[in-house]
Design a protein around this motif. Structure first.
Motif, mmCIF file in Angstrom:
data_model
loop_
_atom_site.group_PDB
_atom_site.id
_atom_site.type_symbol
_atom_site.label_atom_id
_atom_site.label_comp_id
_atom_site.label_asym_id
_atom_site.label_seq_id
_atom_site.Cartn_x
_atom_site.Cartn_y
_atom_site.Cartn_z
ATOM 1 N N GLU A 81 0.815 -1.222 0.000
ATOM 2 C CA GLU A 81 0.000 0.000 0.000
ATOM 3 C C GLU A 81 0.849 1.272 0.000
ATOM 4 N N HIS A 82 2.141 1.158 0.197
ATOM 5 C CA HIS A 82 2.997 2.330 0.326
ATOM 6 C C HIS A 82 2.853 3.293 -0.846
ATOM 7 N N LEU A 102 9.734 1.840 -0.596
ATOM 8 C CA LEU A 102 9.047 3.046 -1.044
ATOM 9 C C LEU A 102 7.863 2.669 -1.931
ATOM 10 N N ALA A 103 8.058 1.697 -2.799
ATOM 11 C CA ALA A 103 7.014 1.187 -3.684
ATOM 12 C C ALA A 103 7.381 -0.234 -4.095
ATOM 13 N N ALA A 104 6.435 -0.960 -4.644
ATOM 14 C CA ALA A 104 6.677 -2.343 -5.025
ATOM 15 C C ALA A 104 7.445 -2.466 -6.333
ATOM 16 N N GLN A 105 7.403 -1.431 -7.156
ATOM 17 C CA GLN A 105 8.074 -1.451 -8.446
ATOM 18 C C GLN A 105 8.918 -0.186 -8.599
ATOM 19 N N ALA A 106 10.042 -0.314 -9.277
ATOM 20 C CA ALA A 106 10.937 0.827 -9.470
ATOM 21 C C ALA A 106 10.220 1.989 -10.150
ATOM 22 N N ALA A 107 9.401 1.703 -11.138
ATOM 23 C CA ALA A 107 8.686 2.772 -11.851
ATOM 24 C C ALA A 107 7.767 3.549 -10.915
ATOM 25 N N GLN A 108 7.164 2.862 -9.953
ATOM 26 C CA GLN A 108 6.319 3.541 -8.975
ATOM 27 C C GLN A 108 7.152 4.447 -8.078
ATOM 28 N N GLY A 109 8.305 3.953 -7.651
ATOM 29 C CA GLY A 109 9.205 4.776 -6.844
ATOM 30 C C GLY A 109 9.638 6.013 -7.604
#
Length: 168
Positions: A81-82, A102-109
């Motif tokens: 959920e981050h 920070l996020a589950a995927q690098a693109a989300q980060g």
């Protein structure tokens, strides 16, 4: 002269790891002030409010984001959920500090970093083991050529497991 106005923090996610954050914010770090908490499980929120004498209990995270008294959103939700919680806080113009990842995927980060820059707010995340002193010292020695040309590697970490320190 030091700034005497504490930074106002509101926490989303009052689960297993929140206790150490609440203890430190309320008892140790005078630069911070916890102004409110929010969790999907109302009982957790009420317990934190009572135990740590927190002024506000937000019914939803969006109520928390709308509060002008909040400087920083502390995101302690479940890891998957981050991204969504941090993204919503950034869109509301709040600074964000999140537990890892920070996020589950690098693109989300990368999207969160871009959004924070666009909104002119800060984004931080708890470091994980790769950023710890032992790993960073080893990385420095390898990068500096102190161990010669690396052609292969294996690593072992011997320490007590998470069950000895994690509250849940």
């Amino acid at each position: 002269m030091a700034n005497t106005n504490p930074v106002k923090v509101a926490m989303i996610g009052v689960g297993a790891i929140s206790g150490i954050y609440l203890e430190n914010i309320t008892a140790r770090f005078r630069e911070l002030e916890i102004v409110g908490v929010c969790d999907l499980i109302d009982e957790r929120t009420r317990t934190a409010v009572e135990k740590y004498r927190i002024p506000k209990q937000y019914p939803t995270m969006h109520d928390l984001f709308a509060d002008p008294a909040v400087d920083i959103v502390l995101n302690l939700t479940r890891p998957y959920e981050h991204f969504e919680v941090s993204r919503a806080a950034l869109l509301a113009g709040k600074h964000v500090y999140s537990e890892k990842p920070l996020a589950a995927q690098a693109a989300q980060g990368e999207e969160l970093v871009r959004l924070a820059r666009e909104k002119g707010v800060r984004l931080g995340c708890a470091p994980d083991v790769p950023l710890g002193a032992m790993i960073q010292a080893a990385r420095h020695l390898v990068d500096a050529g102190a161990v010669g040309r690396v052609v292969g590697a294996t690593a072992n970490l011997f320490k007590q497991g998470v069950e000895t320190w994690h509250p849940n």
